[in-house]
Design an enzyme around this catalytic site. Sequence first.
Site, short mmCIF file in Angstrom:
data_model
loop_
_atom_site.label_atom_id
_atom_site.label_comp_id
_atom_site.label_asym_id
_atom_site.label_seq_id
_atom_site.Cartn_x
_atom_site.Cartn_y
_atom_site.Cartn_z
N ARG A 97 39.38 -15.70 -59.99
CA ARG A 97 40.61 -15.82 -60.78
C ARG A 97 40.65 -17.03 -61.69
NH1 ARG A 97 40.29 -10.83 -60.35
NH2 ARG A 97 41.22 -9.84 -58.54
N SER A 177 42.96 0.01 -52.51
CA SER A 177 42.97 -0.94 -53.61
C SER A 177 41.73 -1.82 -53.44
CB SER A 177 44.24 -1.79 -53.55
OG SER A 177 44.07 -2.94 -54.35
N1 ARG Z 1 43.50 -10.62 -50.31
C1 ARG Z 1 42.40 -10.99 -51.15
C2 ARG Z 1 42.71 -12.28 -51.84
O1 ARG Z 1 43.85 -12.64 -51.96
C3 ARG Z 1 42.03 -9.89 -52.11
C4 ARG Z 1 43.05 -9.50 -53.11
C5 ARG Z 1 42.63 -8.43 -54.09
N2 ARG Z 1 42.19 -7.27 -53.41
C6 ARG Z 1 42.46 -6.01 -53.77
N3 ARG Z 1 42.02 -5.06 -53.02
N4 ARG Z 1 43.15 -5.71 -54.82
O2 ARG Z 1 41.82 -12.98 -52.27
#
Ligand code: ARG
Length: 400
Positions: A97, A177
Amino acid sequence: MGRANKVVLAYSGGVDTSVCIPYLKEEWGVEEVITLAADLGQGDELKPIKEKALKSGASVSLIADATESFVKDYAFPAIQANALYENRYPLSTALARPLIAKLLVEAAAEYGADAVAHGCTGKGNDQVRFDVSIAALNPDLKVLAPAREWGFSREETIAYGERFGIASPVKKKSPYSIDRNLLGRSIEAGPLEDPNVEPLEEIFLMTKAIADTPDQPEYIDIGFEQGIPTSLNGKSLDAVSLITQLNQLAGSHGVGRIDMMENRLVGIKSREIYETPALLVLIYAHRDLESLTLTADVTHYKRGIEETYSQLVYQGLWYSPLKGALDAFIQQTQERVSGAVRVKLFKGNATIVGRQSANSLYTPNLATYGAEDQFDHKAAEGFIYVWGLPTRVWSQKVRE
Ligand code: ARG
């Protein structure tokens, strides 16, 4: 006047981020949407994504080749920090990110945009990581998050897109997801929402089921220089090749699966499945090499730093001053963390079975129980007298 003039949108090619394009223009009065898709080694074909953005109404569709920077500038420092959120999750999604945020901010400057946008909902960690990273890199830039406000169901999102020529997904949407990049995959939702139900084998792509792994163990040697992995089985490799090959090796032995209950930043507990073969093996190996080459006090003190570091990365504070200060500490500790670690991959386990370093602090003549022993046993008595003195004084006092 809309919410912004020109916007750079983080783009994945999926329905949600595609719908963001007409939504920003029609509902929020944005004049121009530039999309940016980051190649982080997720293995997708990016050319169709580029065209899809243009067809959905973007004026410019950018693809940023960022895999090498992802590994060198984000994954490697996290390995040096042995970063495991809640002691388990090696932050494979979280690390991407701040890099995507940086790419957005750079593109905004290049194209003279007054805002950036992303397709995150209001429930996750990723919105926090994007918004805070962007604010850190350019506090004057607006951040727009349509999916945080539009309140569309899945069907409504698709219907809205169809009005603007965005084709509804051909395949039936998987119930999961999924986020993926070179470091790993994170899988949530669908049947996984019941924390008491074992994940179906269908969700895994990078790691084999134990039943399908080889019946013979495989030994690998990982070389590190100043805390950075640089070779595999004695062969020097560039950063991306090393991760790619190790993903393959460890994954083929079923190494790297994580099933955990996780505390999200927004207060929600969620059930998360990860597969991060190379990243996990590298953290275990690196941590082992540190225990050979760092003094006891640095090793122990660093554990606390690592815990804080992992939380900061998870919580979107990659570009914060505290994170910068911890980086400086960690870098200082890595100077002599060079050597090689031998790992046995077998039936879902990565077991460290050997380590060596020119900087090893292990001293055979002090450690041995054999005849070569040079440790002064008699010196222990005085040491223990002084060491135990406060406890002795305390004990005498409470007995009075
Ligand atoms: N829980 C993980 C994090 O916060 C992954 C988040 C994104 N995962 C997803 N399946 N959209 O780093």
